[in-house]
Every structure is written in structure tokens, then in C-alpha cells.
Design an enzyme around this catalytic site. Sequence first.
Site, PDB file in Angstrom:
ATOM      1  N   THR A 199      32.414  20.143 -24.853  1.00 20.20           N
ATOM      2  CA  THR A 199      33.814  20.391 -25.184  1.00 20.20           C
ATOM      3  C   THR A 199      34.718  19.567 -24.282  1.00 20.20           C
ATOM      4  OG1 THR A 199      33.288  22.611 -25.915  1.00 20.20           O
ATOM      5  CG2 THR A 199      35.592  22.202 -25.311  1.00 20.20           C
ATOM      6  N   CYS A 230      32.613   9.481  -0.094  1.00 20.13           N
ATOM      7  CA  CYS A 230      31.504  10.032  -0.865  1.00 20.13           C
ATOM      8  C   CYS A 230      30.235  10.138  -0.023  1.00 20.13           C
ATOM      9  CB  CYS A 230      31.217   9.158  -2.080  1.00 20.13           C
ATOM     10  SG  CYS A 230      32.675   8.858  -3.032  1.00 20.13           S
ATOM     11  N   SER A 248      37.731   6.522 -13.241  1.00 21.12           N
ATOM     12  CA  SER A 248      37.900   7.911 -12.832  1.00 21.12           C
ATOM     13  C   SER A 248      39.383   8.219 -12.646  1.00 21.12           C
ATOM     14  CB  SER A 248      37.160   8.127 -11.512  1.00 21.12           C
ATOM     15  OG  SER A 248      37.257   9.459 -11.107  1.00 21.12           O
ATOM     16  N   GLN A 294      37.777   1.638  -8.637  1.00 20.46           N
ATOM     17  CA  GLN A 294      38.820   1.339  -7.649  1.00 20.46           C
ATOM     18  C   GLN A 294      39.789   0.261  -8.142  1.00 20.46           C
ATOM     19  OE1 GLN A 294      39.405   3.110  -5.080  1.00 20.46           O
ATOM     20  NE2 GLN A 294      37.488   4.186  -4.661  1.00 20.46           N
ATOM     21  N   ALA A 305      33.693   9.038 -12.770  1.00 22.42           N
ATOM     22  CA  ALA A 305      33.007   7.742 -12.739  1.00 22.42           C
ATOM     23  C   ALA A 305      31.523   7.882 -12.423  1.00 22.42           C
ATOM     24  CB  ALA A 305      33.675   6.827 -11.718  1.00 22.42           C
ATOM     25  N   ASN A 337      34.895   0.015  -2.992  1.00 20.04           N
ATOM     26  CA  ASN A 337      35.657   1.174  -2.530  1.00 20.04           C
ATOM     27  C   ASN A 337      35.897   1.162  -1.026  1.00 20.04           C
ATOM     28  OD1 ASN A 337      32.759   1.556  -3.191  1.00 20.04           O
ATOM     29  ND2 ASN A 337      32.977   3.379  -1.913  1.00 20.04           N
TER      30      ASN A 337
END
Length: 383
Positions: A239, A325, A201, A181, A73, A153
Site C-alpha cells: 500500500t 549511516c 530518497s 545525494q 534509497a 555522501n
Amino acid sequence: MLLPVYLDYNATTPVDPRVLEAMLPWFTEHFGNAASRTHLYGWTAEEAVATARKQVAKLLHANLKEVVFTSGATEANNLAIKGVFEKWSYKGKHIITLATEHKAVLDTCHHIEQLGGEVTYLMPDPHGLITPKQVADALRPETILVSVMYANNEIGVIQPIREIAAVAHAGGALFHTDATQAVGKLPIDMVEEGIDLLSLSAHKLYGPKGVGALVVRQGVEITAQMDGGGHERGRRSGTLNVPGIVGLGNACELAQREMGTETQRLALLRDRLEKGILMNIPQTFVNGNTPQRLAHLTNICFEHVDGENLLLSLKDIAVSTGSACTSASVLPSYVLKILGLSDDQAYASLRFSLGRFSTEEEIDFALQHVVEVVERMRVGSAV
Ligand code: PMP
């Protein structure tokens, strides 16, 4: 040693064993590069990615062509905000966001300011909510993007996304939401809700870390932030992480199937924990205390308790103060500060976030542990 009871599902979730099982063959047996168009190895990988794309799109009522896989995210938020700014700054350079966004949005907005953009950071009410009127009042003719997170969050409050998107569109701006979230926790319909860009995410919904997506509604143009082989329809080169993407797709499918029952179960457990704490421990209150809130989370302030000691004393449960975080810093949570908490109140607030593998026994154990520890600390500090 017994592991602490995990109550930090908002920081990250374990990979669901069913998701892991689906991922495993894509590391070894089917290791092809999804961009290899010349042989079966590549085609097989490409097919797996296409299936995952459908699974992600279905959960959000989006179109599979709209899914751009990213590393998570943080990257999705960067791509959305920088990508819109770079594409549309000839029309205007103003962005509206929320002061309580995740750092992945706030720091990206600060970067935009360094590039000559202007950003309005809306202040929420004491529960963490903003109103569509605040957005309407902040709109200018040169506003190109409104970015408001779906659910916070730290405190779990859910913003009035549909109404805010409508206001943004009426003002001629695009609407982005960091739904990290909320995806897999709340039913989301990008079309009905008018969401142009949505970040998500995998590791918040029982998928692996390091993979996510930005879903970009058809017709919404953004400038790629990663140049290379033109993967993902030119929107994100590199990739593809095939096992991770397979994991994300499966996690989305499971969430779609199980969201209803899971949410009900977790709401009961969360309420049991929250009511238990509020009833048994005086001078406690819920941060973000509104019915518009994620069902699996409660953020509680324990007044007149030293926050650092509290976290250190709660050895048998894994919870967080502020968001994981930003836990590298010892600053009080900026989200809680914006709600009006003092530094001490913010330090003494704990986020309990429950999830798929939380049990009633764990919740009862956690409740008892918290009650004992806080009582002990309060007695200690009174002496
Ligand atoms: N936005 C929100 C609301 C989040 O909670 C997080 C993860 N803490 C992120 C963005 C960043 O997600 P990722 O870990 O996938 O980069």
C-alpha cells in the site's frame, strides 16, 4: 539549552514547512488507499500519487510511468541491483560498482556475490573520482549492470555519470546510479545522461523519511523484490505511503524551482567556511578536493588531532565523521581510507554539510567554534 548549529544536511534534512503543509491533509481528511478503485476516497489518493509521480519525473526528465515509489534509497538500491540481477542473470552475472558507494549498494552487491554473482569494485583516485576508462576496462561480455553513485555522501565528489553510462551501454550493460545525494542539488536529465535506473530518497531533499523512489527507464525490465498486490506496475507491492509520496513530490517541485539560487547561496557559505578553516587552522586539508563536488559540503581533515575528542569537543555544532549511516560503528570511514588517509586522519576528518536553512551567522559561528576547539586541542596535546 541552545541546540547545536545543524551542519549535517547530508545525513538528513528537516522537512520543509511547505512540504509538511502539503502532506498534512493526506493523513486525516484524505486518508484513502490509492489502490481502492471503487470510491472517491481511493480515487482522490490515487490522484495525489499521480501528481507526485509527475513532480518526481519532471525533476529528472523522466516519464511518470517510470517512477516506482519505495521506502527510501536503501530499498531503491536493493530493487535496482537485485531486480536487474534476478531478471538478467541468465545473460551474465557480473556487476561493476565503486568501492566508495554507500553501504546500501555495497551490502547489496555482497548479497549478489552470495547468490553466485561476481562484482568488480572500482577504486577511485585520491580525490574519489573514477574514469570512464576504468569502467570500460572492467567490462566483460557477461557484465549486466554498472552501478556508480552520482555524488558521494561523505565527500560530495560527482562522478562523470554521462560518460560512464555511455561506456556501460556500449558494453551491453544497464546503468544504475544511486543519486540520493544529487537529486534536488544538481540538474539531472535521465534521458540525456543515459541513466537506466536511478535511486533517490525524500529525506535528503527536505521531504519526509521513509519514502523514496527507483526511477526505471521504460523498457528496462527488473524483477520485483516485494511480492504482493502488484502495486507500482508490478514492480513494488505494498500500500502506497500517500502522505510521504505527496511530500516527496512537493519536495521535488520546490527543489526544481529553487535549486539554482540555493546552490549559489550554499556554495558561497561553504567556501566561506572551508576557506576560513583552511586559512585559520594549520595542517588541514579537504578530502575529495576536486571542482567536481557538491556545492553545499566540505569534508576536512584536521591532522594531529584526536578525532573522537574533536567531535566530543565540538558541542555547539552538529557535524559527522564518515557517514551517519555507519556512525554506529567506530571504524574509520572506509571512503576516506580508500582515498589514502591513515586511520588517524580519517578519524580526524569532519563532514560539514549545509542546507536550505543554513545562515551566514551560523557559518561564522561554526567557523569560530571549530578554530577555537582545534587550537585548544593542539595546545593541550603539545603540553
Ligand atoms: N545512498 C546514499 C548515497 C545515501 O547517502 C543514503 C542515506 N544516507 C542512502 C543511500 C540510504 O537512503 P535511505 O535513508 O533513504 O534508505
